[in-house]
Design a protein around this motif. Structure first.
Motif, PDB file in Angstrom:
ATOM      1  N   SER A 201      49.787  29.000  53.271  1.00 45.47           N
ATOM      2  CA  SER A 201      49.731  28.595  51.668  1.00 45.47           C
ATOM      3  C   SER A 201      50.377  27.298  51.708  1.00 45.47           C
ATOM      4  O   SER A 201      49.698  26.522  51.025  1.00 45.47           O
ATOM      5  N   GLN A 202      51.391  26.908  52.410  1.00 46.67           N
ATOM      6  CA  GLN A 202      51.770  25.613  52.146  1.00 46.67           C
ATOM      7  C   GLN A 202      50.899  24.569  53.019  1.00 46.67           C
ATOM      8  O   GLN A 202      50.706  23.554  52.395  1.00 46.67           O
ATOM      9  N   VAL A 203      50.369  24.775  54.090  1.00 48.26           N
ATOM     10  CA  VAL A 203      49.440  23.774  54.816  1.00 48.26           C
ATOM     11  C   VAL A 203      48.258  23.519  53.713  1.00 48.26           C
ATOM     12  O   VAL A 203      47.876  22.622  53.586  1.00 48.26           O
ATOM     13  N   ALA A 204      47.791  24.852  53.361  1.00 48.79           N
ATOM     14  CA  ALA A 204      46.726  24.650  52.199  1.00 48.79           C
ATOM     15  C   ALA A 204      46.900  23.686  51.113  1.00 48.79           C
ATOM     16  O   ALA A 204      46.231  22.934  50.728  1.00 48.79           O
ATOM     17  N   HIS A 205      48.185  23.904  50.857  1.00 47.73           N
ATOM     18  CA  HIS A 205      48.732  23.005  49.612  1.00 47.73           C
ATOM     19  C   HIS A 205      48.740  21.520  49.892  1.00 47.73           C
ATOM     20  O   HIS A 205      48.482  20.499  49.207  1.00 47.73           O
ATOM     21  N   ALA A 206      49.435  21.405  50.971  1.00 45.28           N
ATOM     22  CA  ALA A 206      49.704  20.097  51.507  1.00 45.28           C
ATOM     23  C   ALA A 206      48.330  19.193  52.080  1.00 45.28           C
ATOM     24  O   ALA A 206      48.207  18.081  51.678  1.00 45.28           O
ATOM     25  N   LEU A 207      47.307  19.865  52.529  1.00 42.48           N
ATOM     26  CA  LEU A 207      46.000  19.259  52.893  1.00 42.48           C
ATOM     27  C   LEU A 207      45.335  18.813  51.552  1.00 42.48           C
ATOM     28  O   LEU A 207      44.357  17.878  51.948  1.00 42.48           O
ATOM     29  N   THR A 208      45.478  19.211  50.380  1.00 45.88           N
ATOM     30  CA  THR A 208      45.025  18.642  49.263  1.00 45.88           C
ATOM     31  C   THR A 208      45.356  17.265  49.009  1.00 45.88           C
ATOM     32  O   THR A 208      44.676  16.730  48.035  1.00 45.88           O
ATOM     33  N   ALA A 209      46.484  16.954  49.255  1.00 43.11           N
ATOM     34  CA  ALA A 209      47.076  15.599  48.895  1.00 43.11           C
ATOM     35  C   ALA A 209      47.959  14.988  49.960  1.00 43.11           C
ATOM     36  O   ALA A 209      49.243  15.022  49.796  1.00 43.11           O
ATOM     37  N   LEU A 210      47.198  14.663  50.914  1.00 43.04           N
ATOM     38  CA  LEU A 210      47.965  13.938  52.202  1.00 43.04           C
ATOM     39  C   LEU A 210      48.345  12.347  51.496  1.00 43.04           C
ATOM     40  O   LEU A 210      47.247  11.770  51.172  1.00 43.04           O
ATOM     41  N   PRO A 211      49.349  12.056  51.415  1.00 46.45           N
ATOM     42  CA  PRO A 211      49.570  10.496  51.087  1.00 46.45           C
ATOM     43  C   PRO A 211      49.337   9.664  52.027  1.00 46.45           C
ATOM     44  O   PRO A 211      49.076   8.387  51.324  1.00 46.45           O
ATOM     45  N   ASP A 212      48.978   9.640  53.277  1.00 43.38           N
ATOM     46  CA  ASP A 212      48.659   8.556  54.051  1.00 43.38           C
ATOM     47  C   ASP A 212      47.287   8.984  55.013  1.00 43.38           C
ATOM     48  O   ASP A 212      47.140  10.011  55.405  1.00 43.38           O
ATOM     49  N   PRO A 213      46.305   7.976  54.568  1.00 40.88           N
ATOM     50  CA  PRO A 213      45.163   8.024  55.439  1.00 40.88           C
ATOM     51  C   PRO A 213      45.323   8.386  56.915  1.00 40.88           C
ATOM     52  O   PRO A 213      44.338   9.314  57.365  1.00 40.88           O
ATOM     53  N   ARG A 214      46.255   8.055  57.686  1.00 40.33           N
ATOM     54  CA  ARG A 214      46.436   8.393  59.092  1.00 40.33           C
ATOM     55  C   ARG A 214      46.630   9.953  59.101  1.00 40.33           C
ATOM     56  O   ARG A 214      46.227  10.483  60.116  1.00 40.33           O
ATOM     57  N   LEU A 215      47.539  10.390  58.133  1.00 35.45           N
ATOM     58  CA  LEU A 215      47.641  11.933  58.298  1.00 35.45           C
ATOM     59  C   LEU A 215      46.518  12.585  57.914  1.00 35.45           C
ATOM     60  O   LEU A 215      46.467  13.677  58.279  1.00 35.45           O
ATOM     61  N   ALA A 216      45.621  12.067  56.965  1.00 42.43           N
ATOM     62  CA  ALA A 216      44.661  12.768  56.616  1.00 42.43           C
ATOM     63  C   ALA A 216      43.559  12.830  58.077  1.00 42.43           C
ATOM     64  O   ALA A 216      43.004  13.883  58.408  1.00 42.43           O
ATOM     65  N   THR A 217      43.694  11.655  58.839  1.00 35.45           N
ATOM     66  CA  THR A 217      42.771  11.884  60.023  1.00 35.45           C
ATOM     67  C   THR A 217      43.338  12.827  60.954  1.00 35.45           C
ATOM     68  O   THR A 217      42.836  13.428  61.679  1.00 35.45           O
ATOM     69  N   LEU A 218      44.792  12.791  61.151  1.00 39.65           N
ATOM     70  CA  LEU A 218      45.491  13.575  62.080  1.00 39.65           C
ATOM     71  C   LEU A 218      45.074  15.203  61.525  1.00 39.65           C
ATOM     72  O   LEU A 218      44.813  16.135  62.410  1.00 39.65           O
ATOM     73  N   ALA A 219      45.285  15.462  60.386  1.00 39.61           N
ATOM     74  CA  ALA A 219      45.078  16.786  59.864  1.00 39.61           C
ATOM     75  C   ALA A 219      43.412  17.149  60.138  1.00 39.61           C
ATOM     76  O   ALA A 219      43.198  18.369  60.513  1.00 39.61           O
ATOM     77  N   SER A 220      42.524  16.272  59.956  1.00 36.78           N
ATOM     78  CA  SER A 220      41.268  16.913  60.086  1.00 36.78           C
ATOM     79  C   SER A 220      40.908  17.175  61.778  1.00 36.78           C
ATOM     80  O   SER A 220      40.326  17.866  61.804  1.00 36.78           O
ATOM     81  N   ALA A 221      41.592  16.140  62.489  1.00 35.45           N
ATOM     82  CA  ALA A 221      41.313  16.624  64.013  1.00 35.45           C
ATOM     83  C   ALA A 221      42.212  17.887  64.080  1.00 35.45           C
ATOM     84  O   ALA A 221      41.678  18.784  64.962  1.00 35.45           O
ATOM     85  N   GLY A 222      43.369  18.242  63.595  1.00 30.95           N
ATOM     86  CA  GLY A 222      44.162  19.503  63.827  1.00 30.95           C
ATOM     87  C   GLY A 222      43.171  20.567  63.197  1.00 30.95           C
ATOM     88  O   GLY A 222      43.159  21.699  63.789  1.00 30.95           O
ATOM     89  N   VAL A 223      42.411  20.379  62.014  1.00 33.86           N
ATOM     90  CA  VAL A 223      41.735  21.392  61.492  1.00 33.86           C
ATOM     91  C   VAL A 223      40.536  21.847  62.623  1.00 33.86           C
ATOM     92  O   VAL A 223      40.127  23.104  63.006  1.00 33.86           O
ATOM     93  N   ALA A 224      39.757  20.704  63.051  1.00 33.89           N
ATOM     94  CA  ALA A 224      38.625  21.061  64.027  1.00 33.89           C
ATOM     95  C   ALA A 224      39.240  21.721  65.442  1.00 33.89           C
ATOM     96  O   ALA A 224      38.495  22.665  65.743  1.00 33.89           O
ATOM     97  N   LEU A 225      40.042  21.073  66.084  1.00 33.12           N
ATOM     98  CA  LEU A 225      40.668  21.723  67.275  1.00 33.12           C
ATOM     99  C   LEU A 225      41.028  23.368  66.909  1.00 33.12           C
ATOM    100  O   LEU A 225      40.657  24.058  68.020  1.00 33.12           O
ATOM    101  N   THR A 226      41.794  23.454  65.892  1.00 42.08           N
ATOM    102  CA  THR A 226      42.160  25.026  65.465  1.00 42.08           C
ATOM    103  C   THR A 226      40.704  25.915  65.452  1.00 42.08           C
ATOM    104  O   THR A 226      40.799  26.967  66.039  1.00 42.08           O
ATOM    105  N   LEU A 227      39.798  25.314  64.721  1.00 41.00           N
ATOM    106  CA  LEU A 227      38.550  26.108  64.747  1.00 41.00           C
ATOM    107  C   LEU A 227      37.855  26.293  66.163  1.00 41.00           C
ATOM    108  O   LEU A 227      37.290  27.229  66.317  1.00 41.00           O
ATOM    109  N   VAL A 228      37.825  25.328  66.783  1.00 41.63           N
ATOM    110  CA  VAL A 228      37.401  25.591  68.302  1.00 41.63           C
ATOM    111  C   VAL A 228      38.069  26.731  68.788  1.00 41.63           C
ATOM    112  O   VAL A 228      37.531  27.309  69.775  1.00 41.63           O
TER     113      VAL A 228
END
Length: 514
Positions: A201-228
């Motif tokens: 629940s906290q991950v879901a909330h944090a992913l909606t408003a990441l303050p840094d574009p670099r963190l957004a890129t890191l989160a996108s990679a994390g989502v993709a790798l977890t799904l794999v």
């Protein structure tokens, strides 16, 4: 003087009862194995079976509630373990599947001279992890539960010592699963670094408003790798390559266990991370899972279609490829959830389909275990004339195959497919619905081909069989042990009851389980 908030919290042992009881019985079996003489080892199977029944009954006090435990101090709605309707349904599926597997195993252990203590301990440990996973609501607990369910399965697959096929299957399963787990852990670490939390629940909330574009890129990679990582656990193409050889090399009850309980573990984890953890990335995982669903059902059904009926283990291989195709159908509602405003309702179709699939697929593996007692090579041609030798067994297998095909009298299979199909249409995935319809037609051919073999005349002469070496063989037995007959009867009765009253399962398709 201000009081310091206590870090000690109460534990809801009733909510934890299903996985805890299963794990406790596993430890009892392990310790008892040290003291029981060889002649009394069969008692371990009875203890394990009784333990699974007790764990399943422990779900009854939890019905109608939404119990939580291991919650963050000051955040009672952020918990690591939640016994909600979704968790209870999947736990029932897991424990019922493990119970049928136990019934199939009682005589398999004796026929193949498998180490009883290790077998029952590993099976119960895996079932405990599988029962823990659907109630897990943080990424750390999810990964731990997934590995507790998977690691004993590696050993169970390779438990036929001295059998080359068994050792090869265990090695392939282990290496590919470890690689998938490593990828998943990397993804989880990226998500933790980007969001600062492991609770979904906290991950879901944090992913909606990441303050840094670099963190957004890191989160996108994390989502993709977890799904794999979860795609491997669900045997989704192209991460399915381990399935046929693993099912062939494993003892038949374990192959059935992996096809049902293993899939339940993978799909429940995938549902949790997508719907509850990554809802803001639905525009990414929705299309990705739709493509995976189309690819998986096509690869699975084409692979099943290409099986040579005279090849050794062709019956198990067909069930293995069929399970890959069925995984594609199970992925459809999860993909559709990415396109709907209420994703919790979409995943109900996956749960409904999984309940139907679990009953009839374990029934098919139970019949395969009967045939393997006299024909260890387990070719599809070995089923020729089965109706004339064992009419009730042949009728049961015919019914299971028709359920998987979605044809009457397997009404529950038809209704479950229609539910999945309608979910894709409602989500606007018309192309995926068309792909599913084409694959259902492809699957009809090999399911009906196997069904007709059951009612043909005498078996083909041995000279007509493909010249392929059979594996190490258990002693030929012509009788059907009572536990094996009970497993077939339970699966058949459940399938018939669901076909007569499909609303018992299909009501989950319209319910918001999460």
């Amino acid at each position: 003087m201000s009081s310091v908030p206590s870090l000690v919290q109460s534990v809801d042992w009733l909510a934890l009862a299903p996985p805890t009881l299963t794990a406790a019985v596993a430890l009892v079996v392990l310790v008892a194995d040290l003291f029981l003489p060889a002649a009394r080892k069969p008692l371990l199977g009875l203890v394990a079976t009784a333990g699974l029944v007790l764990a399943a009954l422990s779900l009854l006090p939890l019905l109608g509630g939404d119990r939580r435990t291991f919650c963050l101090s000051g955040h009672p709605d952020v918990c690591s373990y939640v016994a909600d309707p979704f968790a209870l349904v999947i736990q029932f599926l897991v424990l019922a599947g493990a119970l049928l597997t136990a019934l199939l195993s009682l005589d398999t252990i004796k026929d193949w001279d498998l180490p009883a203590g290790e077998y029952w301990f590993l099976l119960l440990s895996s079932a405990a992890g599988a029962a823990l996973l659907p109630a897990s609501r943080d990424l750390a607990t999810l990964v731990i539960a997934l590995e507790v369910a998977s690691l004993p399965a590696f050993a169970l697959v390779g438990l036929r010592r001295g059998d080359r096929l068994s050792s090869e299957a265990a090695l392939k399963f282990f290496l590919s699963s470890v690689a998938a787990t490593a990828v998943m852990l990397l993804g989880v670490s990226f998500l933790y670094a980007a969001t600062g939390s492991l609770h979904l629940s906290q991950v879901a909330h944090a992913l909606t408003a990441l303050p840094d574009p670099r963190l957004a890129t890191l989160a996108s990679a994390g989502v993709a790798l977890t799904l794999v990582g979860f795609a491997f656990k669900t045997a989704a193409a192209p991460f399915h390559f381990w399935v046929p050889d693993t099912y062939v090399g494993a003892p038949l009850p374990i192959a059935g266990y992996l096809s049902v309980v293993g899939k339940a573990v993978g799909f429940s984890g995938l549902i949790l991370v997508t719907v509850q953890g990554f809802p803001s990335y639905a525009g990414v995982w929705g299309p990705a899972l739709a493509v995976l669903a189309a690819l998986t059902m096509t690869v699975g059904n084409v692979g099943a279609l290409r099986q040579d009926p005279r090849r050794a283990h062709s019956a198990v291989r067909l069930l293995a490829w069929s399970s890959v195709g069925q995984a594609g159908y199970l992925l459809v509602p999860i993909a559709a959830a990415g396109y709907l405003h209420d994703p919790g309702r979409a995943i109900g179709s996956t749960v409904a389909y999984a309940l139907m699939y679990a009953a009839v697929n374990l029934g098919a593996f139970a019949v395969a275990a009967v045939v393997a007692r006299t024909s260890p090579a387990n070719r599809i041609t070995d089923y020729r004339g089965l109706y004339h030798r064992r009419p009730l067994v042949a009728l049961a297998l015919g019914f299971f195959l028709l359920c998987l095909a979605g044809l009457p009298p397997g009404i529950i299979g038809l209704f479950a497919k229609v539910t999945v199909f309608s979910t894709a249409v409602d989500a606007g995935l018309a192309w995926l619905a068309v792909v599913m319809a084409v694959n259902v037609v492809i699957a009809l051919y090999y399911y009906l081909q196997w069904t007709t073999v059951l009612f043909r005349g005498a078996e083909e002469p041995a000279a007509a069989q493909a010249p392929e070496a059979a594996p190490a063989q258990a002693p030929h037995r012509t009788d059907i042990p009572a536990p094996l007959a009970t497993a077939i009867a339970l699966a058949a009765v459940l399938g018939i009851a669901l076909s007569g009253a499909p609303q018992l399962v299909l009501r989950f398709a319209s319910a918001a389980l999460l």
